[in-house]
Design a protein around this motif. Structure first.
Motif, mmCIF file in Angstrom:
data_model
loop_
_atom_site.group_PDB
_atom_site.id
_atom_site.type_symbol
_atom_site.label_atom_id
_atom_site.label_comp_id
_atom_site.label_asym_id
_atom_site.label_seq_id
_atom_site.Cartn_x
_atom_site.Cartn_y
_atom_site.Cartn_z
ATOM 1 N N GLU A 1 0.828 -1.198 0.000
ATOM 2 C CA GLU A 1 0.000 0.000 0.000
ATOM 3 C C GLU A 1 0.866 1.253 0.000
ATOM 4 O O GLU A 1 0.388 2.332 -0.291
ATOM 5 C CB GLU A 1 -0.962 0.004 1.184
ATOM 6 N N GLY A 2 2.140 1.081 0.332
ATOM 7 C CA GLY A 2 3.054 2.212 0.268
ATOM 8 C C GLY A 2 3.409 2.587 -1.160
ATOM 9 O O GLY A 2 3.883 3.690 -1.422
ATOM 10 N N ALA A 3 3.178 1.661 -2.057
ATOM 11 C CA ALA A 3 3.406 1.953 -3.472
ATOM 12 C C ALA A 3 2.158 2.637 -4.020
ATOM 13 O O ALA A 3 1.219 1.982 -4.446
ATOM 14 C CB ALA A 3 3.706 0.677 -4.237
ATOM 15 N N THR A 4 2.158 3.947 -4.008
ATOM 16 C CA THR A 4 0.969 4.682 -4.456
ATOM 17 C C THR A 4 1.004 4.881 -5.968
ATOM 18 O O THR A 4 2.060 4.775 -6.601
ATOM 19 C CB THR A 4 0.900 6.043 -3.778
ATOM 20 N N THR B 1 4.898 -10.642 5.629
ATOM 21 C CA THR B 1 4.634 -9.213 5.517
ATOM 22 C C THR B 1 5.767 -8.397 6.116
ATOM 23 O O THR B 1 6.250 -7.435 5.510
ATOM 24 C CB THR B 1 3.309 -8.869 6.218
ATOM 25 N N PHE B 2 6.216 -8.790 7.290
ATOM 26 C CA PHE B 2 7.294 -8.040 7.929
ATOM 27 C C PHE B 2 8.611 -8.240 7.194
ATOM 28 O O PHE B 2 9.339 -7.285 6.908
ATOM 29 C CB PHE B 2 7.432 -8.461 9.393
ATOM 30 N N ILE B 3 8.943 -9.489 6.889
ATOM 31 C CA ILE B 3 10.241 -9.783 6.288
ATOM 32 C C ILE B 3 10.345 -9.166 4.901
ATOM 33 O O ILE B 3 11.438 -8.868 4.420
ATOM 34 C CB ILE B 3 10.480 -11.313 6.234
ATOM 35 N N GLU C 1 -4.438 -9.504 8.528
ATOM 36 C CA GLU C 1 -5.633 -9.444 7.686
ATOM 37 C C GLU C 1 -5.525 -8.418 6.563
ATOM 38 O O GLU C 1 -5.967 -8.657 5.446
ATOM 39 C CB GLU C 1 -6.848 -9.116 8.556
ATOM 40 N N HIS C 2 -4.931 -7.266 6.862
ATOM 41 C CA HIS C 2 -4.959 -6.175 5.880
ATOM 42 C C HIS C 2 -3.602 -5.722 5.389
ATOM 43 O O HIS C 2 -3.524 -4.782 4.599
ATOM 44 C CB HIS C 2 -5.696 -4.972 6.474
ATOM 45 N N GLY C 3 -2.532 -6.324 5.891
ATOM 46 C CA GLY C 3 -1.213 -5.872 5.469
ATOM 47 C C GLY C 3 -0.696 -4.747 6.341
ATOM 48 O O GLY C 3 -1.387 -4.251 7.223
#
Lengths: 223, 223
Positions: free
Chosen positions: A42-45, B124-126, B38-40
DNA sequence: GGCGTTGTTGTGCAAGTGTATAAATAGCCT
DNA sequence: AGGCTATTTATACACTTGCACAACAACGCC
Protein backbone atom coordinates in the motif's frame (compact mmCIF):
# COMPACT_ATOMS: atom_id res chain seq x y z
CA UNK A 1 10.80 18.91 -8.34
CA UNK A 2 10.08 21.88 -10.62
CA UNK A 3 12.51 22.09 -13.46
CA UNK A 4 13.40 25.74 -13.13
CA UNK A 5 16.15 25.62 -15.74
CA UNK A 6 13.75 25.42 -18.64
CA UNK A 7 12.98 28.37 -20.93
CA UNK A 8 9.82 28.41 -18.84
CA UNK A 9 6.60 28.96 -20.73
CA UNK A 10 4.91 29.47 -17.41
CA UNK A 11 1.84 27.32 -17.85
CA UNK A 12 3.53 24.88 -20.14
CA UNK A 13 1.98 21.49 -20.26
CA UNK A 14 4.37 18.65 -19.86
CA UNK A 15 5.88 17.20 -23.00
CA UNK A 16 5.21 13.55 -23.60
CA UNK A 17 5.67 10.80 -26.10
CA UNK A 18 3.18 8.15 -27.10
CA UNK A 19 4.63 4.74 -26.45
CA UNK A 20 3.28 1.50 -27.73
CA UNK A 21 0.67 -0.10 -25.53
CA UNK A 22 2.76 -3.15 -24.66
CA UNK A 23 5.75 -1.01 -23.83
CA UNK A 24 3.76 1.26 -21.58
CA UNK A 25 2.16 -1.61 -19.74
CA UNK A 26 5.54 -3.20 -19.18
CA UNK A 27 7.03 0.06 -17.95
CA UNK A 28 4.15 0.56 -15.55
CA UNK A 29 4.45 -2.99 -14.25
CA UNK A 30 8.19 -2.60 -13.77
CA UNK A 31 7.68 0.67 -11.94
CA UNK A 32 5.06 -1.02 -9.80
CA UNK A 33 7.42 -3.82 -8.82
CA UNK A 34 10.14 -1.31 -7.99
CA UNK A 35 7.77 0.73 -5.86
CA UNK A 36 6.39 -2.30 -4.05
CA UNK A 37 9.89 -3.58 -3.32
CA UNK A 38 10.80 -0.22 -1.87
CA UNK A 39 7.66 0.88 -0.06
CA UNK A 40 5.47 -2.16 0.36
CA UNK A 41 2.08 -2.93 -1.13
CA UNK A 42 0.00 0.00 0.00
CA UNK A 43 3.05 2.21 0.27
CA UNK A 44 3.41 1.95 -3.47
CA UNK A 45 0.97 4.68 -4.46
CA UNK A 46 -0.22 5.38 -7.95
CA UNK A 47 1.65 8.66 -7.92
CA UNK A 48 4.90 7.02 -6.85
CA UNK A 49 4.52 4.39 -9.52
CA UNK A 50 3.70 6.94 -12.18
CA UNK A 51 6.64 9.11 -11.20
CA UNK A 52 8.97 6.13 -11.50
CA UNK A 53 7.56 5.21 -14.87
CA UNK A 54 7.99 8.80 -16.06
CA UNK A 55 4.30 9.47 -16.57
CA UNK A 56 1.51 11.04 -14.55
CA UNK A 57 -0.82 9.14 -12.30
CA UNK A 58 -3.88 9.51 -14.44
CA UNK A 59 -2.36 7.46 -17.20
CA UNK A 60 -2.39 4.33 -15.10
CA UNK A 61 -6.14 4.26 -15.22
CA UNK A 62 -5.96 4.30 -18.96
CA UNK A 63 -4.21 0.92 -18.93
CA UNK A 64 -5.52 -0.68 -15.76
CA UNK A 65 -9.05 -0.52 -14.37
CA UNK A 66 -7.74 0.01 -10.84
CA UNK A 67 -4.80 -0.37 -8.57
CA UNK A 68 -5.76 -3.92 -7.65
CA UNK A 69 -5.54 -5.01 -11.27
CA UNK A 70 -2.16 -3.38 -11.67
CA UNK A 71 -0.85 -5.16 -8.61
CA UNK A 72 -2.20 -8.48 -9.76
CA UNK A 73 -0.60 -8.19 -13.16
CA UNK A 74 2.64 -7.14 -11.54
CA UNK A 75 2.56 -10.21 -9.32
CA UNK A 76 1.88 -12.45 -12.28
CA UNK A 77 4.79 -10.88 -14.15
CA UNK A 78 7.07 -11.43 -11.20
CA UNK A 79 6.15 -15.10 -10.93
CA UNK A 80 6.61 -15.53 -14.67
CA UNK A 81 10.10 -14.11 -14.61
CA UNK A 82 11.09 -16.21 -11.64
CA UNK A 83 9.88 -19.54 -12.97
CA UNK A 84 10.91 -18.80 -16.52
CA UNK A 85 14.58 -18.65 -15.66
CA UNK A 86 14.41 -21.74 -13.53
CA UNK A 87 12.54 -23.85 -16.03
CA UNK A 88 14.95 -22.94 -18.78
CA UNK A 89 17.57 -24.99 -16.98
CA UNK A 90 15.39 -28.08 -17.40
CA UNK A 91 15.30 -27.84 -21.17
CA UNK A 92 18.85 -28.90 -21.89
CA UNK A 93 18.30 -31.62 -24.45
CA UNK A 94 21.58 -33.45 -24.47
CA UNK A 95 22.06 -33.90 -20.75
CA UNK A 96 21.39 -36.71 -18.35
CA UNK A 97 18.41 -36.35 -16.01
CA UNK A 98 20.79 -35.98 -13.14
CA UNK A 99 22.70 -33.20 -14.85
CA UNK A 100 19.47 -31.42 -15.62
CA UNK A 101 18.35 -31.69 -12.01
CA UNK A 102 21.68 -30.25 -10.89
CA UNK A 103 21.39 -27.44 -13.43
CA UNK A 104 17.88 -26.71 -12.19
CA UNK A 105 19.07 -26.43 -8.62
CA UNK A 106 22.04 -24.31 -9.61
CA UNK A 107 19.86 -21.95 -11.59
CA UNK A 108 17.54 -21.50 -8.64
CA UNK A 109 20.32 -20.82 -6.16
CA UNK A 110 22.25 -18.15 -8.01
CA UNK A 111 21.58 -14.70 -9.37
CA UNK A 112 19.26 -13.48 -10.70
CA UNK A 113 16.85 -15.70 -8.79
CA UNK A 114 18.80 -15.28 -5.59
CA UNK A 115 18.14 -11.60 -5.15
CA UNK A 116 17.02 -9.56 -2.23
CA UNK A 117 14.68 -7.39 -4.24
CA UNK A 118 12.93 -10.39 -5.77
CA UNK A 119 12.61 -11.92 -2.35
CA UNK A 120 11.12 -8.74 -0.89
CA UNK A 121 8.56 -8.72 -3.66
CA UNK A 122 7.72 -12.38 -3.19
CA UNK A 123 7.33 -11.99 0.56
CA UNK A 124 5.27 -8.83 0.27
CA UNK A 125 2.82 -10.39 -2.16
CA UNK A 126 2.68 -13.82 -0.55
CA UNK A 127 2.07 -12.20 2.81
CA UNK A 128 -1.37 -11.28 1.60
CA UNK A 129 -2.18 -14.65 0.13
CA UNK A 130 -3.91 -15.56 3.37
CA UNK A 131 -6.39 -12.72 3.02
CA UNK A 132 -6.58 -12.44 -0.75
CA UNK A 133 -7.98 -15.58 -2.42
CA UNK A 134 -6.84 -14.35 -5.82
CA UNK A 135 -3.23 -14.20 -4.71
CA UNK A 136 -3.61 -17.50 -2.89
CA UNK A 137 -4.77 -19.26 -6.03
CA UNK A 138 -2.04 -17.67 -8.12
CA UNK A 139 0.51 -18.94 -5.69
CA UNK A 140 -1.03 -22.38 -5.43
CA UNK A 141 -0.86 -22.83 -9.17
CA UNK A 142 2.68 -21.60 -9.39
CA UNK A 143 3.74 -23.83 -6.54
CA UNK A 144 2.11 -26.94 -7.93
CA UNK A 145 3.57 -26.26 -11.34
CA UNK A 146 7.01 -25.93 -9.84
CA UNK A 147 6.60 -29.08 -7.78
CA UNK A 148 5.37 -31.03 -10.77
CA UNK A 149 8.46 -30.01 -12.71
CA UNK A 150 10.56 -31.25 -9.83
CA UNK A 151 8.61 -34.47 -9.63
CA UNK A 152 9.06 -35.11 -13.34
CA UNK A 153 12.82 -34.68 -13.22
CA UNK A 154 13.07 -36.79 -10.10
CA UNK A 155 11.17 -39.56 -11.85
CA UNK A 156 13.61 -39.42 -14.74
CA UNK A 157 16.61 -39.40 -12.46
CA UNK A 158 15.38 -42.43 -10.55
CA UNK A 159 14.40 -44.20 -13.75
CA UNK A 160 17.94 -43.71 -15.04
CA UNK A 161 19.10 -45.45 -11.89
CA UNK A 162 16.73 -48.31 -12.63
CA UNK A 163 14.66 -47.56 -9.59
CA UNK A 164 10.90 -47.64 -9.69
CA UNK A 165 9.40 -45.49 -6.93
CA UNK A 166 5.65 -45.52 -6.34
CA UNK A 167 3.58 -42.36 -6.53
CA UNK A 168 3.76 -41.68 -2.81
CA UNK A 169 7.53 -41.87 -2.69
CA UNK A 170 7.80 -39.62 -5.71
CA UNK A 171 5.52 -37.06 -4.14
CA UNK A 172 7.48 -37.06 -0.90
CA UNK A 173 10.74 -36.63 -2.75
CA UNK A 174 9.31 -33.73 -4.71
CA UNK A 175 8.01 -32.06 -1.56
CA UNK A 176 11.34 -32.44 0.21
CA UNK A 177 13.39 -31.25 -2.75
CA UNK A 178 11.09 -28.31 -3.25
CA UNK A 179 11.58 -27.43 0.40
CA UNK A 180 15.35 -27.66 0.11
CA UNK A 181 15.39 -25.31 -2.85
CA UNK A 182 12.96 -22.87 -1.27
CA UNK A 183 14.74 -22.86 2.06
CA UNK A 184 18.16 -22.30 0.54
CA UNK A 185 16.71 -19.65 -1.71
CA UNK A 186 15.47 -17.73 1.30
CA UNK A 187 18.77 -18.07 3.11
CA UNK A 188 20.63 -16.82 0.07
CA UNK A 189 18.32 -13.89 -0.52
CA UNK A 190 18.33 -12.71 3.08
CA UNK A 191 21.97 -13.30 3.88
CA UNK A 192 23.67 -13.73 0.56
CA UNK A 193 27.01 -12.37 1.66
CA UNK A 194 27.35 -15.13 4.23
CA UNK A 195 27.82 -17.69 1.47
CA UNK A 196 30.58 -18.01 -1.07
CA UNK A 197 29.55 -18.12 -4.74
CA UNK A 198 28.14 -21.49 -5.66
CA UNK A 199 28.13 -22.66 -2.09
CA UNK A 200 24.36 -22.74 -1.77
CA UNK A 201 24.00 -24.65 -5.02
CA UNK A 202 26.59 -27.19 -3.85
CA UNK A 203 24.79 -27.64 -0.55
CA UNK A 204 21.48 -28.01 -2.33
CA UNK A 205 22.74 -30.58 -4.80
CA UNK A 206 24.34 -32.63 -2.07
CA UNK A 207 21.22 -32.52 0.08
CA UNK A 208 19.02 -33.53 -2.83
CA UNK A 209 21.28 -36.38 -3.82
CA UNK A 210 21.17 -37.59 -0.25
CA UNK A 211 17.38 -37.34 -0.26
CA UNK A 212 17.22 -39.42 -3.41
CA UNK A 213 19.82 -41.90 -2.20
CA UNK A 214 22.18 -41.20 -5.06
CA UNK A 215 25.89 -41.91 -4.76
CA UNK A 216 28.09 -38.81 -4.89
CA UNK A 217 28.62 -37.70 -8.42
CA UNK A 218 32.26 -37.49 -9.30
CA UNK A 219 33.23 -41.11 -9.03
CA UNK A 220 31.98 -44.56 -8.39
CA UNK A 221 31.86 -45.14 -4.75
CA UNK A 222 31.47 -48.32 -2.81
CA UNK A 223 28.88 -48.17 -0.10
CA UNK B 1 -23.75 1.53 13.27
CA UNK B 2 -25.69 3.70 15.76
CA UNK B 3 -27.17 1.68 18.57
CA UNK B 4 -30.67 3.11 18.44
CA UNK B 5 -32.09 0.64 20.94
CA UNK B 6 -30.44 2.23 23.94
CA UNK B 7 -32.29 4.40 26.46
CA UNK B 8 -30.44 7.03 24.54
CA UNK B 9 -28.80 9.80 26.48
CA UNK B 10 -28.22 11.38 23.15
CA UNK B 11 -24.69 12.57 23.62
CA UNK B 12 -23.61 9.69 25.80
CA UNK B 13 -19.90 9.17 25.98
CA UNK B 14 -18.66 5.65 25.62
CA UNK B 15 -18.21 3.65 28.81
CA UNK B 16 -14.71 2.33 29.41
CA UNK B 17 -12.54 0.56 31.92
CA UNK B 18 -8.99 1.36 32.91
CA UNK B 19 -6.79 -1.64 32.23
CA UNK B 20 -3.31 -2.16 33.51
CA UNK B 21 -0.57 -0.77 31.32
CA UNK B 22 0.97 -4.13 30.46
CA UNK B 23 -2.40 -5.59 29.66
CA UNK B 24 -3.33 -2.71 27.38
CA UNK B 25 -0.02 -2.82 25.55
CA UNK B 26 -0.39 -6.55 24.98
CA UNK B 27 -3.95 -6.13 23.76
CA UNK B 28 -2.88 -3.41 21.36
CA UNK B 29 0.01 -5.50 20.07
CA UNK B 30 -2.25 -8.50 19.58
CA UNK B 31 -4.78 -6.37 17.76
CA UNK B 32 -1.97 -4.99 15.63
CA UNK B 33 -0.80 -8.46 14.62
CA UNK B 34 -4.35 -9.49 13.80
CA UNK B 35 -4.88 -6.40 11.68
CA UNK B 36 -1.56 -6.77 9.87
CA UNK B 37 -2.29 -10.41 9.12
CA UNK B 38 -5.63 -9.44 7.69
CA UNK B 39 -4.96 -6.17 5.88
CA UNK B 40 -1.21 -5.87 5.47
CA UNK B 41 1.20 -3.39 6.95
CA UNK B 42 -0.25 -0.11 5.83
CA UNK B 43 -3.72 -1.59 5.57
CA UNK B 44 -3.68 -2.03 9.31
CA UNK B 45 -4.80 1.46 10.27
CA UNK B 46 -4.79 2.85 13.76
CA UNK B 47 -8.57 2.90 13.73
CA UNK B 48 -8.81 -0.74 12.67
CA UNK B 49 -6.35 -1.76 15.34
CA UNK B 50 -8.14 0.24 18.01
CA UNK B 51 -11.51 -1.18 17.01
CA UNK B 52 -10.13 -4.69 17.30
CA UNK B 53 -8.64 -3.94 20.70
CA UNK B 54 -11.93 -2.49 21.87
CA UNK B 55 -10.64 1.03 22.37
CA UNK B 56 -10.58 4.21 20.32
CA UNK B 57 -7.77 5.25 18.07
CA UNK B 58 -6.54 8.09 20.21
CA UNK B 59 -5.52 5.74 22.98
CA UNK B 60 -2.81 4.17 20.90
CA UNK B 61 -0.85 7.37 21.00
CA UNK B 62 -0.98 7.22 24.75
CA UNK B 63 1.06 4.00 24.72
CA UNK B 64 3.14 4.28 21.55
CA UNK B 65 4.85 7.37 20.15
CA UNK B 66 3.70 6.51 16.64
CA UNK B 67 2.53 3.77 14.36
CA UNK B 68 6.06 2.75 13.44
CA UNK B 69 6.90 2.00 17.06
CA UNK B 70 3.77 -0.06 17.48
CA UNK B 71 4.61 -2.11 14.41
CA UNK B 72 8.17 -2.68 15.54
CA UNK B 73 7.09 -3.89 18.95
CA UNK B 74 4.52 -6.13 17.33
CA UNK B 75 7.18 -7.68 15.11
CA UNK B 76 9.45 -8.30 18.07
CA UNK B 77 6.59 -9.97 19.92
CA UNK B 78 5.87 -12.19 16.92
CA UNK B 79 9.47 -13.35 16.64
CA UNK B 80 9.63 -14.06 20.34
CA UNK B 81 6.57 -16.26 20.25
CA UNK B 82 7.78 -18.18 17.20
CA UNK B 83 11.26 -19.02 18.44
CA UNK B 84 10.12 -19.65 21.98
CA UNK B 85 7.91 -22.54 20.95
CA UNK B 86 10.50 -24.07 18.67
CA UNK B 87 13.38 -23.98 21.11
CA UNK B 88 11.30 -25.56 23.84
CA UNK B 89 11.41 -28.83 21.93
CA UNK B 90 15.18 -28.94 22.27
CA UNK B 91 15.12 -28.90 26.05
CA UNK B 92 14.04 -32.48 26.65
CA UNK B 93 16.67 -33.66 29.07
CA UNK B 94 16.26 -37.41 29.00
CA UNK B 95 16.27 -38.00 25.27
CA UNK B 96 18.92 -39.04 22.79
CA UNK B 97 20.27 -36.31 20.48
CA UNK B 98 18.54 -37.95 17.60
CA UNK B 99 15.21 -37.95 19.42
CA UNK B 100 15.64 -34.31 20.29
CA UNK B 101 16.41 -33.44 16.70
CA UNK B 102 13.30 -35.28 15.60
CA UNK B 103 11.24 -33.53 18.25
CA UNK B 104 12.61 -30.18 17.11
CA UNK B 105 11.63 -30.88 13.53
CA UNK B 106 8.21 -32.15 14.55
CA UNK B 107 7.57 -29.09 16.68
CA UNK B 108 8.46 -26.79 13.81
CA UNK B 109 6.27 -28.60 11.30
CA UNK B 110 3.02 -28.77 13.22
CA UNK B 111 0.62 -26.30 14.75
CA UNK B 112 0.98 -23.76 16.17
CA UNK B 113 4.13 -22.95 14.21
CA UNK B 114 2.61 -24.21 11.00
CA UNK B 115 -0.08 -21.58 10.71
CA UNK B 116 -1.22 -19.44 7.87
CA UNK B 117 -1.68 -16.36 9.99
CA UNK B 118 1.81 -16.59 11.47
CA UNK B 119 3.23 -17.07 8.01
CA UNK B 120 1.37 -14.07 6.64
CA UNK B 121 2.78 -11.96 9.42
CA UNK B 122 6.29 -13.26 8.91
CA UNK B 123 6.14 -12.66 5.17
CA UNK B 124 4.63 -9.21 5.52
CA UNK B 125 7.29 -8.04 7.93
CA UNK B 126 10.24 -9.78 6.29
CA UNK B 127 9.20 -8.36 2.95
CA UNK B 128 10.31 -4.99 4.20
CA UNK B 129 13.62 -6.21 5.56
CA UNK B 130 15.26 -5.17 2.33
CA UNK B 131 14.25 -1.55 2.84
CA UNK B 132 14.34 -1.43 6.62
CA UNK B 133 17.77 -2.17 8.13
CA UNK B 134 16.25 -2.54 11.59
CA UNK B 135 14.07 -5.40 10.41
CA UNK B 136 16.96 -6.89 8.47
CA UNK B 137 19.19 -7.06 11.52
CA UNK B 138 16.41 -8.46 13.69
CA UNK B 139 15.93 -11.24 11.19
CA UNK B 140 19.65 -11.92 10.79
CA UNK B 141 20.05 -12.42 14.50
CA UNK B 142 17.02 -14.67 14.77
CA UNK B 143 18.19 -16.72 11.82
CA UNK B 144 21.71 -17.21 13.11
CA UNK B 145 20.43 -18.14 16.53
CA UNK B 146 18.14 -20.72 15.00
CA UNK B 147 20.90 -22.13 12.82
CA UNK B 148 23.27 -22.35 15.73
CA UNK B 149 20.73 -24.36 17.66
CA UNK B 150 20.46 -26.70 14.70
CA UNK B 151 24.22 -26.96 14.39
CA UNK B 152 24.57 -27.84 18.07
CA UNK B 153 22.07 -30.67 17.90
CA UNK B 154 23.57 -31.97 14.68
CA UNK B 155 26.98 -32.09 16.34
CA UNK B 156 25.52 -34.11 19.18
CA UNK B 157 23.72 -36.46 16.84
CA UNK B 158 26.86 -37.15 14.83
CA UNK B 159 28.94 -37.50 17.95
CA UNK B 160 26.52 -40.15 19.21
CA UNK B 161 27.18 -42.00 15.95
CA UNK B 162 30.91 -41.74 16.61
CA UNK B 163 31.43 -39.47 13.64
CA UNK B 164 33.67 -36.45 13.82
CA UNK B 165 32.72 -33.87 11.20
CA UNK B 166 34.87 -30.79 10.70
CA UNK B 167 33.49 -27.29 11.07
CA UNK B 168 32.74 -26.86 7.37
CA UNK B 169 30.73 -30.05 7.17
CA UNK B 170 28.82 -29.11 10.27
CA UNK B 171 28.00 -25.70 8.86
CA UNK B 172 26.80 -27.17 5.58
CA UNK B 173 24.61 -29.67 7.39
CA UNK B 174 23.10 -26.92 9.51
CA UNK B 175 22.42 -24.77 6.46
CA UNK B 176 20.79 -27.64 4.62
CA UNK B 177 18.70 -28.76 7.59
CA UNK B 178 17.62 -25.22 8.26
CA UNK B 179 16.55 -24.95 4.65
CA UNK B 180 14.58 -28.19 4.84
CA UNK B 181 12.69 -26.99 7.90
CA UNK B 182 12.04 -23.54 6.47
CA UNK B 183 10.94 -24.87 3.12
CA UNK B 184 8.56 -27.43 4.59
CA UNK B 185 7.27 -24.80 6.99
CA UNK B 186 6.35 -22.59 4.07
CA UNK B 187 4.69 -25.42 2.17
CA UNK B 188 2.69 -26.36 5.22
CA UNK B 189 1.60 -22.82 5.98
CA UNK B 190 0.57 -22.03 2.43
CA UNK B 191 -1.06 -25.33 1.51
CA UNK B 192 -1.61 -27.08 4.79
CA UNK B 193 -4.65 -28.99 3.66
CA UNK B 194 -2.62 -30.75 0.96
CA UNK B 195 -0.76 -32.70 3.61
CA UNK B 196 -2.03 -35.24 6.08
CA UNK B 197 -1.27 -34.62 9.77
CA UNK B 198 2.31 -35.40 10.60
CA UNK B 199 3.21 -35.92 6.97
CA UNK B 200 5.42 -32.86 6.73
CA UNK B 201 7.27 -33.78 9.91
CA UNK B 202 7.83 -37.28 8.58
CA UNK B 203 9.15 -35.94 5.29
CA UNK B 204 11.38 -33.52 7.13
CA UNK B 205 12.83 -36.11 9.45
CA UNK B 206 13.52 -38.50 6.60
CA UNK B 207 15.17 -35.79 4.52
CA UNK B 208 17.33 -34.67 7.44
CA UNK B 209 18.38 -38.22 8.26
CA UNK B 210 19.36 -38.67 4.65
CA UNK B 211 21.32 -35.43 4.73
CA UNK B 212 23.19 -36.64 7.81
CA UNK B 213 23.67 -40.13 6.45
CA UNK B 214 21.77 -41.79 9.27
CA UNK B 215 20.10 -45.16 8.90
CA UNK B 216 16.29 -45.05 9.00
CA UNK B 217 15.08 -45.15 12.55
CA UNK B 218 12.75 -48.03 13.24
CA UNK B 219 10.86 -48.50 10.05
CA UNK B 220 12.04 -52.09 9.62
CA UNK B 221 13.57 -52.41 12.99
CA UNK B 222 11.01 -54.43 14.87
CA UNK B 223 12.33 -55.32 18.25
C1' DG C 1 -17.08 10.53 50.12
C1' DG C 2 -14.99 14.13 47.53
C1' DC C 3 -10.87 14.92 44.71
C1' DG C 4 -7.03 14.85 41.78
C1' DT C 5 -4.52 11.88 38.53
C1' DT C 6 -4.39 10.12 34.26
C1' DG C 7 -6.22 6.63 31.24
C1' DT C 8 -9.59 7.26 27.68
C1' DT C 9 -12.70 9.34 24.52
C1' DG C 10 -14.18 12.34 20.80
C1' DT C 11 -13.25 15.73 17.41
C1' DG C 12 -10.51 18.28 14.29
C1' DC C 13 -7.04 18.80 10.72
C1' DA C 14 -3.63 18.74 6.99
C1' DA C 15 -1.69 15.51 3.98
C1' DG C 16 -2.23 11.88 0.92
C1' DT C 17 -5.11 8.20 -1.32
C1' DG C 18 -7.67 6.05 -5.42
C1' DT C 19 -10.81 7.29 -8.73
C1' DA C 20 -13.29 10.20 -12.13
C1' DT C 21 -13.26 13.32 -15.91
C1' DA C 22 -12.22 17.29 -18.82
C1' DA C 23 -8.71 19.43 -21.53
C1' DA C 24 -4.63 19.11 -24.52
C1' DT C 25 -1.49 17.22 -27.78
C1' DA C 26 1.34 13.64 -30.38
C1' DG C 27 1.43 11.00 -34.18
C1' DC C 28 -0.94 8.34 -37.88
C1' DC C 29 -3.88 8.52 -42.09
C1' DT C 30 -5.33 10.41 -46.26
C1' DA D 1 -0.51 19.74 -44.60
C1' DG D 2 -4.28 19.23 -41.72
C1' DG D 3 -7.53 16.95 -39.25
C1' DC D 4 -8.86 12.66 -36.03
C1' DT D 5 -8.33 9.92 -32.46
C1' DA D 6 -6.38 7.79 -28.81
C1' DT D 7 -2.82 8.64 -25.51
C1' DT D 8 -1.46 11.61 -21.99
C1' DT D 9 -1.77 15.47 -18.79
C1' DA D 10 -4.00 18.08 -15.35
C1' DT D 11 -7.43 19.03 -12.06
C1' DA D 12 -11.18 17.89 -8.96
C1' DC D 13 -13.32 15.13 -5.38
C1' DA D 14 -14.74 12.23 -1.71
C1' DC D 15 -12.57 9.65 1.48
C1' DT D 16 -9.04 7.80 4.65
C1' DT D 17 -4.96 8.24 7.19
C1' DG D 18 -1.78 9.41 11.17
C1' DC D 19 -1.43 12.67 14.47
C1' DA D 20 -2.75 16.50 17.89
C1' DC D 21 -5.47 18.13 21.60
C1' DA D 22 -9.17 19.30 24.67
C1' DA D 23 -12.82 17.41 27.32
C1' DC D 24 -14.26 13.74 30.22
C1' DA D 25 -14.65 10.02 33.65
C1' DA D 26 -12.75 5.80 36.19
C1' DC D 27 -10.22 4.72 39.97
C1' DG D 28 -6.95 5.21 43.96
C1' DC D 29 -5.91 8.04 47.76
C1' DC D 30 -6.55 11.19 51.57
Amino acid sequence: MPDAANPAPMNARRKFRREGEERRRQDLIDATLDSVAEHGLEGATLRTIALRAGVTAGLIRHYFPGKADLLQEAYAALMDRMTEQAKAALLMEDASPRQRLAAFVTANLNAPIIDQRVFSLWATFIGRAGADPTLARAHREGYLGFRNEVEAVVAEVLAAERRKPDAGELRHHAIAINAIIDGLWIEGCLAGEMFSPGELAAIGIKAIEAELGLAPEKQFQEK
